[in-house]
Design a protein around this motif. Structure first.
Motif, PDB file in Angstrom:
ATOM      1  N   PRO A 154       0.825  -1.208   0.000  1.00 55.50           N
ATOM      2  CA  PRO A 154       0.000   0.000   0.000  1.00 55.50           C
ATOM      3  C   PRO A 154       0.860   1.259   0.000  1.00 55.50           C
ATOM      4  CG  PRO A 154       0.105  -0.902   2.201  1.00 55.50           C
ATOM      5  CD  PRO A 154       0.832  -1.878   1.306  1.00 55.50           C
ATOM      6  N   ALA A 155       0.246   2.370  -0.340  1.00 58.38           N
ATOM      7  CA  ALA A 155       0.959   3.657  -0.325  1.00 58.38           C
ATOM      8  C   ALA A 155       1.314   4.047   1.107  1.00 58.38           C
ATOM      9  CB  ALA A 155       0.091   4.737  -0.963  1.00 58.38           C
ATOM     10  N   CYS A 156       2.531   4.519   1.285  1.00 58.30           N
ATOM     11  CA  CYS A 156       2.996   4.908   2.622  1.00 58.30           C
ATOM     12  C   CYS A 156       2.228   6.114   3.151  1.00 58.30           C
ATOM     13  CB  CYS A 156       4.485   5.239   2.591  1.00 58.30           C
ATOM     14  SG  CYS A 156       5.525   3.967   1.846  1.00 58.30           S
ATOM     15  N   LEU A 157       1.802   6.982   2.255  1.00 55.44           N
ATOM     16  CA  LEU A 157       1.149   8.219   2.686  1.00 55.44           C
ATOM     17  C   LEU A 157      -0.186   7.968   3.370  1.00 55.44           C
ATOM     18  CD1 LEU A 157      -1.361   8.815   0.551  1.00 55.44           C
ATOM     19  CD2 LEU A 157       0.460   9.689  -0.886  1.00 55.44           C
ATOM     20  N   SER A 158      -0.744   6.774   3.200  1.00 58.54           N
ATOM     21  CA  SER A 158      -2.019   6.479   3.846  1.00 58.54           C
ATOM     22  C   SER A 158      -1.904   6.531   5.368  1.00 58.54           C
ATOM     23  CB  SER A 158      -2.535   5.108   3.413  1.00 58.54           C
ATOM     24  OG  SER A 158      -1.610   4.087   3.742  1.00 58.54           O
ATOM     25  N   CYS A 159      -0.700   6.352   5.883  1.00 63.18           N
ATOM     26  CA  CYS A 159      -0.466   6.454   7.330  1.00 63.18           C
ATOM     27  C   CYS A 159       0.416   7.649   7.697  1.00 63.18           C
ATOM     28  CB  CYS A 159       0.199   5.195   7.859  1.00 63.18           C
ATOM     29  SG  CYS A 159      -0.850   3.729   7.863  1.00 63.18           S
ATOM     30  N   HIS A 160       1.376   7.951   6.843  1.00 60.88           N
ATOM     31  CA  HIS A 160       2.410   8.921   7.212  1.00 60.88           C
ATOM     32  C   HIS A 160       2.220  10.317   6.611  1.00 60.88           C
ATOM     33  CE1 HIS A 160       4.909   6.087   9.402  1.00 60.88           C
ATOM     34  NE2 HIS A 160       4.684   5.197   8.442  1.00 60.88           N
ATOM     35  N   GLY A 166       3.514  12.619   9.210  1.00 61.71           N
ATOM     36  CA  GLY A 166       2.887  11.746  10.185  1.00 61.71           C
ATOM     37  C   GLY A 166       1.683  12.368  10.861  1.00 61.71           C
ATOM     38  N   SER A 167       1.467  11.952  12.105  1.00 63.71           N
ATOM     39  CA  SER A 167       0.348  12.446  12.910  1.00 63.71           C
ATOM     40  C   SER A 167       0.769  12.327  14.367  1.00 63.71           C
ATOM     41  CB  SER A 167      -0.910  11.610  12.639  1.00 63.71           C
ATOM     42  OG  SER A 167      -0.699  10.263  13.054  1.00 63.71           O
ATOM     43  N   ALA A 168      -0.177  12.510  15.272  1.00 58.61           N
ATOM     44  CA  ALA A 168       0.166  12.408  16.695  1.00 58.61           C
ATOM     45  C   ALA A 168       0.768  11.050  17.021  1.00 58.61           C
ATOM     46  CB  ALA A 168      -1.076  12.652  17.548  1.00 58.61           C
ATOM     47  N   ASN A 169       0.215   9.998  16.419  1.00 57.02           N
ATOM     48  CA  ASN A 169       0.665   8.647  16.739  1.00 57.02           C
ATOM     49  C   ASN A 169       1.594   8.038  15.699  1.00 57.02           C
ATOM     50  OD1 ASN A 169      -0.971   8.439  19.152  1.00 57.02           O
ATOM     51  ND2 ASN A 169      -2.735   8.310  17.785  1.00 57.02           N
ATOM     52  N   MET A 170       1.757   8.722  14.593  1.00 57.60           N
ATOM     53  CA  MET A 170       2.639   8.244  13.532  1.00 57.60           C
ATOM     54  C   MET A 170       3.854   9.156  13.429  1.00 57.60           C
ATOM     55  SD  MET A 170       1.525   5.524  12.050  1.00 57.60           S
ATOM     56  CE  MET A 170       0.008   4.561  11.994  1.00 57.60           C
ATOM     57  N   HIS A 187      14.886  -3.586  10.581  1.00 55.66           N
ATOM     58  CA  HIS A 187      14.540  -4.110  11.903  1.00 55.66           C
ATOM     59  C   HIS A 187      13.098  -4.614  11.940  1.00 55.66           C
ATOM     60  CE1 HIS A 187      17.897  -1.728  14.182  1.00 55.66           C
ATOM     61  NE2 HIS A 187      18.367  -2.721  13.432  1.00 55.66           N
ATOM     62  N   PHE A 188      12.199  -3.870  11.289  1.00 55.22           N
ATOM     63  CA  PHE A 188      10.809  -4.339  11.206  1.00 55.22           C
ATOM     64  C   PHE A 188      10.740  -5.671  10.450  1.00 55.22           C
ATOM     65  CE2 PHE A 188       9.385   0.202  11.879  1.00 55.22           C
ATOM     66  CZ  PHE A 188       8.639  -0.048  13.023  1.00 55.22           C
ATOM     67  N   HIS A 189      11.471  -5.743   9.348  1.00 57.46           N
ATOM     68  CA  HIS A 189      11.461  -6.948   8.519  1.00 57.46           C
ATOM     69  C   HIS A 189      12.000  -8.155   9.285  1.00 57.46           C
ATOM     70  CE1 HIS A 189      11.573  -9.582   5.153  1.00 57.46           C
ATOM     71  NE2 HIS A 189      12.883  -9.508   4.954  1.00 57.46           N
ATOM     72  N   GLN A 190      13.029  -7.929  10.081  1.00 50.69           N
ATOM     73  CA  GLN A 190      13.646  -9.010  10.848  1.00 50.69           C
ATOM     74  C   GLN A 190      12.940  -9.261  12.174  1.00 50.69           C
ATOM     75  OE1 GLN A 190      17.660  -7.473  11.149  1.00 50.69           O
ATOM     76  NE2 GLN A 190      18.307  -8.474   9.234  1.00 50.69           N
ATOM     77  N   ASN A 195       7.474  -2.799  18.382  1.00 48.56           N
ATOM     78  CA  ASN A 195       6.704  -2.006  19.344  1.00 48.56           C
ATOM     79  C   ASN A 195       5.656  -1.115  18.688  1.00 48.56           C
ATOM     80  OD1 ASN A 195       8.812  -0.230  18.312  1.00 48.56           O
ATOM     81  ND2 ASN A 195       8.174   1.230  19.885  1.00 48.56           N
ATOM     82  N   ASP A 196       5.685  -1.020  17.361  1.00 44.44           N
ATOM     83  CA  ASP A 196       4.722  -0.180  16.668  1.00 44.44           C
ATOM     84  C   ASP A 196       3.742  -1.043  15.885  1.00 44.44           C
ATOM     85  OD1 ASP A 196       5.428   2.444  17.467  1.00 44.44           O
ATOM     86  OD2 ASP A 196       7.219   2.323  16.232  1.00 44.44           O
ATOM     87  N   ASN A 197       2.954  -0.392  15.057  1.00 45.91           N
ATOM     88  CA  ASN A 197       1.926  -1.074  14.283  1.00 45.91           C
ATOM     89  C   ASN A 197       2.494  -2.313  13.580  1.00 45.91           C
ATOM     90  OD1 ASN A 197      -0.156  -1.769  12.510  1.00 45.91           O
ATOM     91  ND2 ASN A 197      -0.822   0.351  12.348  1.00 45.91           N
ATOM     92  N   ALA A 198       1.850  -3.452  13.788  1.00 46.27           N
ATOM     93  CA  ALA A 198       2.327  -4.714  13.212  1.00 46.27           C
ATOM     94  C   ALA A 198       2.352  -4.685  11.691  1.00 46.27           C
ATOM     95  CB  ALA A 198       1.451  -5.870  13.693  1.00 46.27           C
ATOM     96  N   VAL A 199       1.605  -3.752  11.106  1.00 48.31           N
ATOM     97  CA  VAL A 199       1.569  -3.681   9.640  1.00 48.31           C
ATOM     98  C   VAL A 199       2.951  -3.365   9.073  1.00 48.31           C
ATOM     99  CG1 VAL A 199       1.032  -1.210   9.432  1.00 48.31           C
ATOM    100  CG2 VAL A 199       0.195  -2.810   7.699  1.00 48.31           C
ATOM    101  N   MET A 200       3.807  -2.720   9.872  1.00 47.14           N
ATOM    102  CA  MET A 200       5.143  -2.382   9.383  1.00 47.14           C
ATOM    103  C   MET A 200       5.979  -3.633   9.128  1.00 47.14           C
ATOM    104  SD  MET A 200       5.410   0.721   8.680  1.00 47.14           S
ATOM    105  CE  MET A 200       7.120   0.520   8.203  1.00 47.14           C
ATOM    106  N   THR A 201       5.702  -4.692   9.845  1.00 44.79           N
ATOM    107  CA  THR A 201       6.401  -5.953   9.585  1.00 44.79           C
ATOM    108  C   THR A 201       6.053  -6.460   8.191  1.00 44.79           C
ATOM    109  OG1 THR A 201       6.348  -6.510  11.936  1.00 44.79           O
ATOM    110  CG2 THR A 201       6.745  -8.318  10.399  1.00 44.79           C
ATOM    111  N   VAL A 202       4.774  -6.341   7.838  1.00 44.57           N
ATOM    112  CA  VAL A 202       4.314  -6.777   6.517  1.00 44.57           C
ATOM    113  C   VAL A 202       4.851  -5.844   5.434  1.00 44.57           C
ATOM    114  CG1 VAL A 202       2.287  -7.197   5.077  1.00 44.57           C
ATOM    115  CG2 VAL A 202       2.233  -7.776   7.519  1.00 44.57           C
TER     116      VAL A 202
END
Length: 223
Positions: A154-160, A166-170, A187-190, A195-202
């Motif tokens: 997905p497009a990164c801008l949808s969250c960032h 970003g935003s208050a939480n991003m 680090h997310f990939h590995q 500690n952040d949104n699990a979607v970053m692992t994906v």
């Protein structure tokens, strides 16, 4: 007739007195509100000042006293979103985000100082890392704004945010060291960072090495 006139006059007088009293009450409330706002502003200033002193003494060697780190292995904190910074510091304290050095630093801080430090860095002017590789940044912009449908990215801008703020939480990613962004994505990939949104692992798993480098360059160049 005379009694009626007197009664009407008396009624109008009571109305004027009532309006005057309400006006005085509103003025008093406004004054109190102004005083409370002023006291709050002074408290905030004091908090930021305390955060600035702590940053100069304990954080400046890595992040710079004003959050403008020189080495790309340390993130720029200037202009970072305050709520996000507070969360990261608390995650270091709890161990949800791993860093022996940061855990040691945060152990020196109470909740008030965590918020003061975050407010200090958030109040600083953000910088950026200019890039002269137009083609690499074009790839990065494409992926950031549109993603990659063939990889299910997905497009990164949808969250960032469209400008990487970003935003208050991003987190704010605009202007961040490209090398630091690449490291965090790795680090997310590995799963070394979770500690952040699990979607970053994906997301990190679906980015190719070229896309990772390109997005990092594009974001680092943003102001």
């Amino acid at each position: 007739m005379g009694n009626k006139l007197k009664t009407a006059a008396s009624g109008r007088k009571r109305q004027r007195v009532g309006r005057l009293r309400r006006l005085r009450a509103l003025l008093a409330i406004g004054l109190l509100g102004s005083q409370a706002w002023s006291a709050g502003a002074q408290t905030l200033d004091a908090d930021i000042a305390a955060g600035a002193r702590f940053a100069a003494e304990h954080c400046g060697a890595c992040h710079g006293a004003t959050g403008q780190s020189v080495a790309p292995n340390f993130p720029r904190l200037a202009g970072q979103n305050e709520t996000y910074l507070v969360k990261q510091l608390k995650d270091f304290a709890s161990g949800d985000r791993k860093s022996p050095l940061m855990k040691e630093k945060v152990a020196m801080m109470d909740d008030r100082m965590i918020r003061s430090l975050a407010a200090h860095y958030a109040s600083q002017k953000a910088a950026n890392t200019p890039s002269d590789d137009a083609q690499l940044m074009a790839v990065g912009q494409f992926v950031y704004e549109r993603g990659n449908v063939y990889a299910g990215l997905p497009a990164c801008l949808s969250c960032h945010d469209t400008q990487g703020r970003g935003s208050a939480n991003m987190p704010r990613l605009a202007g961040q060291h490209p090398g630091y962004i690449e490291t965090q994505l790795l680090h997310f990939h590995q799963r070394a960072r979770s500690n952040d949104n699990a979607v970053m692992t994906v997301i990190s798993a679906r980015l190719s090495p070229l896309e990772t480098k390109a997005v990092a360059a594009y974001l680092g160049n943003l102001k």
